[in-house]
Design a protein around this motif. Structure first.
Motif, PDB file in Angstrom:
ATOM      1  N   SER A 153       5.580   6.872  -0.444  1.00  0.00           N
ATOM      2  CA  SER A 153       4.887   5.613  -0.682  1.00  0.00           C
ATOM      3  C   SER A 153       3.413   5.875  -0.962  1.00  0.00           C
ATOM      4  CB  SER A 153       5.025   4.710   0.545  1.00  0.00           C
ATOM      5  OG  SER A 153       4.094   3.659   0.490  1.00  0.00           O
ATOM      6  N   ARG A 154       2.853   5.121  -1.865  1.00  0.00           N
ATOM      7  CA  ARG A 154       1.422   5.310  -2.148  1.00  0.00           C
ATOM      8  C   ARG A 154       0.562   4.933  -0.955  1.00  0.00           C
ATOM      9  NH1 ARG A 154       0.243   0.956  -6.872  1.00  0.00           N
ATOM     10  NH2 ARG A 154       1.051  -0.860  -5.827  1.00  0.00           N
ATOM     11  N   ASP A 155       1.044   4.049  -0.099  1.00  0.00           N
ATOM     12  CA  ASP A 155       0.283   3.690   1.101  1.00  0.00           C
ATOM     13  C   ASP A 155       0.109   4.886   2.032  1.00  0.00           C
ATOM     14  OD1 ASP A 155      -0.025   1.075   0.249  1.00  0.00           O
ATOM     15  OD2 ASP A 155       1.780   0.385   1.273  1.00  0.00           O
ATOM     16  N   ASP A 156       1.043   5.854   1.944  1.00  0.00           N
ATOM     17  CA  ASP A 156       0.944   7.060   2.759  1.00  0.00           C
ATOM     18  C   ASP A 156      -0.246   7.926   2.351  1.00  0.00           C
ATOM     19  OD1 ASP A 156       3.257   6.314   4.080  1.00  0.00           O
ATOM     20  OD2 ASP A 156       4.558   7.608   2.881  1.00  0.00           O
ATOM     21  N   TYR A 157      -0.720   7.761   1.107  1.00  0.00           N
ATOM     22  CA  TYR A 157      -1.774   8.623   0.576  1.00  0.00           C
ATOM     23  C   TYR A 157      -3.149   7.975   0.499  1.00  0.00           C
ATOM     24  CZ  TYR A 157       1.908  11.827  -0.942  1.00  0.00           C
ATOM     25  OH  TYR A 157       2.963  12.695  -0.980  1.00  0.00           O
ATOM     26  N   MET A 158      -3.214   6.659   0.447  1.00  0.00           N
ATOM     27  CA  MET A 158      -4.491   5.979   0.244  1.00  0.00           C
ATOM     28  C   MET A 158      -5.514   6.419   1.295  1.00  0.00           C
ATOM     29  SD  MET A 158      -3.991   4.212  -2.458  1.00  0.00           S
ATOM     30  CE  MET A 158      -5.123   2.858  -2.562  1.00  0.00           C
ATOM     31  N   GLY A 159      -6.688   6.855   0.829  1.00  0.00           N
ATOM     32  CA  GLY A 159      -7.752   7.283   1.717  1.00  0.00           C
ATOM     33  C   GLY A 159      -7.649   8.730   2.163  1.00  0.00           C
ATOM     34  N   HIS A 160      -6.525   9.380   1.865  1.00  0.00           N
ATOM     35  CA  HIS A 160      -6.338  10.779   2.250  1.00  0.00           C
ATOM     36  C   HIS A 160      -6.829  11.694   1.133  1.00  0.00           C
ATOM     37  CE1 HIS A 160      -3.856  10.122   5.892  1.00  0.00           C
ATOM     38  NE2 HIS A 160      -3.598   8.967   5.277  1.00  0.00           N
ATOM     39  N   SER A 161      -6.897  12.964   1.422  1.00  0.00           N
ATOM     40  CA  SER A 161      -7.332  13.956   0.441  1.00  0.00           C
ATOM     41  C   SER A 161      -6.257  14.163  -0.620  1.00  0.00           C
ATOM     42  CB  SER A 161      -7.606  15.284   1.144  1.00  0.00           C
ATOM     43  OG  SER A 161      -7.761  16.311   0.204  1.00  0.00           O
ATOM     44  N   ALA A 162      -6.699  14.389  -1.847  1.00  0.00           N
ATOM     45  CA  ALA A 162      -5.748  14.684  -2.920  1.00  0.00           C
ATOM     46  C   ALA A 162      -4.980  15.968  -2.626  1.00  0.00           C
ATOM     47  CB  ALA A 162      -6.473  14.798  -4.258  1.00  0.00           C
ATOM     48  N   GLY A 163      -5.543  16.822  -1.791  1.00  0.00           N
ATOM     49  CA  GLY A 163      -4.858  18.046  -1.400  1.00  0.00           C
ATOM     50  C   GLY A 163      -3.563  17.801  -0.642  1.00  0.00           C
ATOM     51  N   GLU A 164      -3.399  16.590  -0.111  1.00  0.00           N
ATOM     52  CA  GLU A 164      -2.175  16.253   0.618  1.00  0.00           C
ATOM     53  C   GLU A 164      -1.023  15.861  -0.311  1.00  0.00           C
ATOM     54  OE1 GLU A 164      -2.804  13.603   3.978  1.00  0.00           O
ATOM     55  OE2 GLU A 164      -4.875  14.301   4.101  1.00  0.00           O
ATOM     56  N   MET A 208     -12.724  13.833  -3.383  1.00  0.00           N
ATOM     57  CA  MET A 208     -11.291  13.957  -3.657  1.00  0.00           C
ATOM     58  C   MET A 208     -10.432  13.129  -2.713  1.00  0.00           C
ATOM     59  SD  MET A 208     -10.542  17.430  -5.722  1.00  0.00           S
ATOM     60  CE  MET A 208      -9.001  17.600  -5.013  1.00  0.00           C
ATOM     61  N   ARG A 209     -11.002  12.067  -2.149  1.00  0.00           N
ATOM     62  CA  ARG A 209     -10.197  11.110  -1.385  1.00  0.00           C
ATOM     63  C   ARG A 209      -9.500  10.199  -2.388  1.00  0.00           C
ATOM     64  NH1 ARG A 209     -14.968  10.758   1.963  1.00  0.00           N
ATOM     65  NH2 ARG A 209     -15.565   9.120   0.535  1.00  0.00           N
ATOM     66  N   ILE A 210      -8.260   9.893  -2.101  1.00  0.00           N
ATOM     67  CA  ILE A 210      -7.467   9.055  -3.002  1.00  0.00           C
ATOM     68  C   ILE A 210      -7.890   7.601  -2.847  1.00  0.00           C
ATOM     69  CG2 ILE A 210      -5.136   8.261  -3.557  1.00  0.00           C
ATOM     70  CD1 ILE A 210      -4.206  11.037  -2.384  1.00  0.00           C
ATOM     71  N   LEU A 211      -8.384   7.033  -3.950  1.00  0.00           N
ATOM     72  CA  LEU A 211      -8.758   5.627  -3.974  1.00  0.00           C
ATOM     73  C   LEU A 211      -7.593   4.773  -4.442  1.00  0.00           C
ATOM     74  CD1 LEU A 211     -12.313   5.894  -5.571  1.00  0.00           C
ATOM     75  CD2 LEU A 211     -11.720   5.723  -3.136  1.00  0.00           C
ATOM     76  N   TYR A 212      -6.785   5.342  -5.339  1.00  0.00           N
ATOM     77  CA  TYR A 212      -5.643   4.593  -5.865  1.00  0.00           C
ATOM     78  C   TYR A 212      -4.688   5.557  -6.548  1.00  0.00           C
ATOM     79  CZ  TYR A 212      -2.885   0.978  -8.073  1.00  0.00           C
ATOM     80  OH  TYR A 212      -1.841   0.170  -8.435  1.00  0.00           O
ATOM     81  N   LEU A 213      -3.399   5.289  -6.424  1.00  0.00           N
ATOM     82  CA  LEU A 213      -2.417   5.953  -7.246  1.00  0.00           C
ATOM     83  C   LEU A 213      -1.373   4.929  -7.650  1.00  0.00           C
ATOM     84  CD1 LEU A 213       0.033   8.193  -5.284  1.00  0.00           C
ATOM     85  CD2 LEU A 213      -1.792   7.055  -4.093  1.00  0.00           C
ATOM     86  N   THR A 214      -0.894   5.079  -8.858  1.00  0.00           N
ATOM     87  CA  THR A 214       0.057   4.116  -9.392  1.00  0.00           C
ATOM     88  C   THR A 214       1.427   4.321  -8.762  1.00  0.00           C
ATOM     89  OG1 THR A 214       0.705   5.547 -11.224  1.00  0.00           O
ATOM     90  CG2 THR A 214      -1.154   4.030 -11.620  1.00  0.00           C
ATOM     91  N   GLU A 215       2.267   3.316  -8.938  1.00  0.00           N
ATOM     92  CA  GLU A 215       3.651   3.431  -8.459  1.00  0.00           C
ATOM     93  C   GLU A 215       4.333   4.618  -9.123  1.00  0.00           C
ATOM     94  OE1 GLU A 215       5.362   1.947  -6.104  1.00  0.00           O
ATOM     95  OE2 GLU A 215       3.821   0.506  -5.556  1.00  0.00           O
ATOM     96  N   GLY A 216       4.015   4.860 -10.399  1.00  0.00           N
ATOM     97  CA  GLY A 216       4.595   5.989 -11.116  1.00  0.00           C
ATOM     98  C   GLY A 216       4.214   7.325 -10.496  1.00  0.00           C
ATOM     99  N   PHE A 217       2.970   7.461 -10.070  1.00  0.00           N
ATOM    100  CA  PHE A 217       2.524   8.696  -9.427  1.00  0.00           C
ATOM    101  C   PHE A 217       3.206   8.841  -8.073  1.00  0.00           C
ATOM    102  CE2 PHE A 217      -0.072  12.060  -7.877  1.00  0.00           C
ATOM    103  CZ  PHE A 217      -0.640  12.650  -8.990  1.00  0.00           C
ATOM    104  N   SER A 218       3.322   7.749  -7.366  1.00  0.00           N
ATOM    105  CA  SER A 218       4.001   7.755  -6.078  1.00  0.00           C
ATOM    106  C   SER A 218       5.452   8.215  -6.236  1.00  0.00           C
ATOM    107  CB  SER A 218       3.945   6.356  -5.457  1.00  0.00           C
ATOM    108  OG  SER A 218       4.608   6.325  -4.229  1.00  0.00           O
ATOM    109  N   ALA A 219       6.097   7.751  -7.290  1.00  0.00           N
ATOM    110  CA  ALA A 219       7.491   8.145  -7.545  1.00  0.00           C
ATOM    111  C   ALA A 219       7.596   9.647  -7.789  1.00  0.00           C
ATOM    112  CB  ALA A 219       8.041   7.371  -8.741  1.00  0.00           C
TER     113      ALA A 219
END
Length: 127
Positions: free
Chosen positions: A53-64, A37-48
């Motif tokens: 920012s999606r860069d804040d989530y890349m590599g982190h747990s989806a739980g965050e 459940m590590r975030i490999l990618y999220l779209t700009e739409g998901f980030s919105a």
């Protein structure tokens, strides 16, 4: 409709670029996680939707992420069976999603969460 995505080259830079482009073009908002459940990618739409920012989530747990629960994603990772029409609260909004397993050599390696409607109100008007 596919039961799973077979993505053989996800461990290559070219594979990541291809998946990123497909997700950005195919759906309004999407999230790709690995088996842990590590975030490999999220779209700009998901980030919105999350307001960060999606860069804040890349590599982190989806739980965050600002999700009400990660249980539906974990269920797909555990079972390898897609779940369609799952309502999830993301960033304080109730959204309709499809969660599809990502497989390689018949083994679940991750999941894609695709947001179908950014607003349930839009869906209700359409029905």
């Amino acid at each position: 409709m596919t039961d799973a995505f077979e993505i053989p080259m996800l461990d290559t830079a070219e594979g990541h670029l291809l998946v990123n482009r497909l997700l950005e073009a195919a759906v309004d908002a999407a999230l790709l996680v690995d088996r842990q459940m590590r975030i490999l990618y999220l779209t700009e739409g998901f980030s919105a939707l999350t307001g960060q920012s999606r860069d804040d989530y890349m590599g982190h747990s989806a739980g965050e992420l600002k999700l009400d629960t990660c249980a539906p994603i974990q269920a797909v990772l555990d079972s390898g069976v897609r779940r369609m029409g799952v309502t999830m609260q993301i960033g304080g909004q109730l959204l309709l999603t499809n969660i599809i397993p990502v497989k390689w050599k018949n083994e679940v390696t991750g999941a894609v969460v695709m947001v179908l409607f950014r607003s349930m109100a839009v869906l209700k008007r359409a029905i």
